[in-house]
Design a protein around this motif. Structure first.
Motif, mmCIF file in Angstrom:
data_model
loop_
_atom_site.group_PDB
_atom_site.id
_atom_site.type_symbol
_atom_site.label_atom_id
_atom_site.label_comp_id
_atom_site.label_asym_id
_atom_site.label_seq_id
_atom_site.Cartn_x
_atom_site.Cartn_y
_atom_site.Cartn_z
ATOM 1 N N ASP A 73 1.027 -1.552 -0.162
ATOM 2 C CA ASP A 73 0.026 0.167 -0.431
ATOM 3 C C ASP A 73 0.645 1.238 0.127
ATOM 4 O OD1 ASP A 73 -2.669 -1.029 0.435
ATOM 5 O OD2 ASP A 73 -2.326 -2.124 2.224
ATOM 6 N N CYS A 74 0.721 2.469 -1.061
ATOM 7 C CA CYS A 74 1.533 3.417 -1.092
ATOM 8 C C CYS A 74 0.264 4.601 -0.929
ATOM 9 C CB CYS A 74 2.275 3.389 -2.630
ATOM 10 S SG CYS A 74 2.600 1.470 -2.581
ATOM 11 N N ARG A 75 0.979 5.600 0.069
ATOM 12 C CA ARG A 75 0.417 5.939 0.165
ATOM 13 C C ARG A 75 1.101 7.962 0.071
ATOM 14 N NH1 ARG A 75 -1.510 4.230 4.821
ATOM 15 N NH2 ARG A 75 -0.160 5.937 5.720
ATOM 16 N N PHE A 76 0.246 8.411 -0.683
ATOM 17 C CA PHE A 76 0.815 10.072 -1.545
ATOM 18 C C PHE A 76 0.366 11.338 -1.213
ATOM 19 C CE2 PHE A 76 1.857 6.560 -4.183
ATOM 20 C CZ PHE A 76 3.510 6.431 -4.154
ATOM 21 N N ARG A 77 0.769 12.141 -0.426
ATOM 22 C CA ARG A 77 0.622 13.409 0.211
ATOM 23 C C ARG A 77 0.995 14.617 -0.387
ATOM 24 N NH1 ARG A 77 -3.699 14.584 3.446
ATOM 25 N NH2 ARG A 77 -3.576 16.684 4.340
ATOM 26 N N LEU A 78 0.614 15.442 -1.489
ATOM 27 C CA LEU A 78 1.165 15.699 -2.255
ATOM 28 C C LEU A 78 0.577 17.506 -1.850
ATOM 29 C CD1 LEU A 78 0.460 14.108 -3.858
ATOM 30 C CD2 LEU A 78 0.264 15.364 -5.718
ATOM 31 N N GLY A 79 1.614 18.039 -1.258
ATOM 32 C CA GLY A 79 1.528 19.609 -0.819
ATOM 33 C C GLY A 79 2.512 20.731 -1.271
ATOM 34 N N ASP A 80 2.082 22.050 -1.753
ATOM 35 C CA ASP A 80 4.176 22.902 -2.321
ATOM 36 C C ASP A 80 4.987 22.182 -2.546
ATOM 37 O OD1 ASP A 80 4.295 24.980 -2.782
ATOM 38 O OD2 ASP A 80 3.924 26.596 -1.770
ATOM 39 N N GLY A 81 5.429 22.111 -3.231
ATOM 40 C CA GLY A 81 7.067 21.516 -2.941
ATOM 41 C C GLY A 81 7.819 20.101 -2.467
ATOM 42 N N ARG A 82 6.788 19.924 -2.074
ATOM 43 C CA ARG A 82 6.403 18.549 -0.865
ATOM 44 C C ARG A 82 6.070 17.031 -0.991
ATOM 45 N NH1 ARG A 82 8.060 19.323 5.351
ATOM 46 N NH2 ARG A 82 7.209 17.642 6.113
ATOM 47 N N LEU A 83 6.656 16.587 -0.639
ATOM 48 C CA LEU A 83 5.886 15.058 -1.471
ATOM 49 C C LEU A 83 6.390 13.865 -0.731
ATOM 50 C CD1 LEU A 83 4.197 13.356 -3.259
ATOM 51 C CD2 LEU A 83 6.215 12.567 -4.470
ATOM 52 N N THR A 84 5.247 13.676 0.830
ATOM 53 C CA THR A 84 5.013 12.421 1.618
ATOM 54 C C THR A 84 4.848 11.297 1.652
ATOM 55 O OG1 THR A 84 4.338 14.147 3.420
ATOM 56 C CG2 THR A 84 4.518 12.065 3.728
#
Length: 137
Positions: A73-84
Motif C-alpha cells: 500500500d502506497c500513500r502520497f500526500r502532495l503539498g507545495d513543493g513537498r511530497l510525503t
C-alpha cells in the motif's frame, strides 16, 4: 477562495493511493507513479531521481517484511513543493528496523524526513521529500 489552497493546479492537500501486490516485479510501477507526481509538483530532474531511489529503498525494506500474498500500500500526500510517501504492508511479525543498513542510510540521506513503523501486523516506511525549488519553511 476555498480553504484548500491550489498550487499549480494541484490541491495543496491532495492524496493519491496505490495498492500493488507485494512483489518486487511491481516496484517499477511505484517508481513511475512517484516520478510523475513529483514532476507535477515541479521537482527538478535531480530531485525526481533522488525520490525514485528513496522510494525504491523504502519499497525494498517493506517488501522484505511482507506476509505471503500481501499487498503493498502506497500513500502520497502532495503539498507545495513537498511530497510525503508512505509505503506499507501487512507483516505478522516484522523485524526491528535496521537503522545501520545500507538501504536505510540511502533513504535517510536522500529524504528530508524518514521513519519506520514496525508493529505486529504492519510494517511501513514514511519519507518526506522537498523540491530544491520549493520555498523554505
Amino acid at each position: 477562495m476555498s480553504e484548500t489552497n491550489i498550487v499549480r493546479g494541484i490541491a495543496a492537500h491532495a492524496d493519491v493511493e496505490l495498492r500493488l501486490p507485494a512483489d518486487s516485479a511491481y516496484a517499477s510501477v511505484l517508481r513511475t507513479l512517484t516520478a510523475g507526481l513529483a514532476a507535477r509538483l515541479d521537482f527538478t530532474m535531480d530531485d525526481i531521481e533522488d525520490l525514485r531511489i528513496a522510494v525504491s529503498e523504502a519499497a525494498a525494506m517493506v517488501l522484505d517484511e511482507a506476509d505471503p500474498g500481501a499487498d503493498l500500500d502506497c500513500r502520497f500526500r502532495l503539498g507545495d513543493g513537498r511530497l510525503t510517501v508512505v509505503v506499507s504492508t501487512t507483516a505478522a511479525d516484522p523485524a526491528e528496523p535496521d537503522y545501520e543498513s545500507f538501504g536505510w542510510q540511502v533513504l535517510a540521506t536522500l529524504a528530508e524526513e524518514a521513519s519506520i513503523d514496525a508493529a505486529p501486523g504492519t510494517y511501513s516506511v514514511c519519507l518526506v521529500m522537498r523540491s530544491a525549488l520549493a520555498p523554505a519553511t
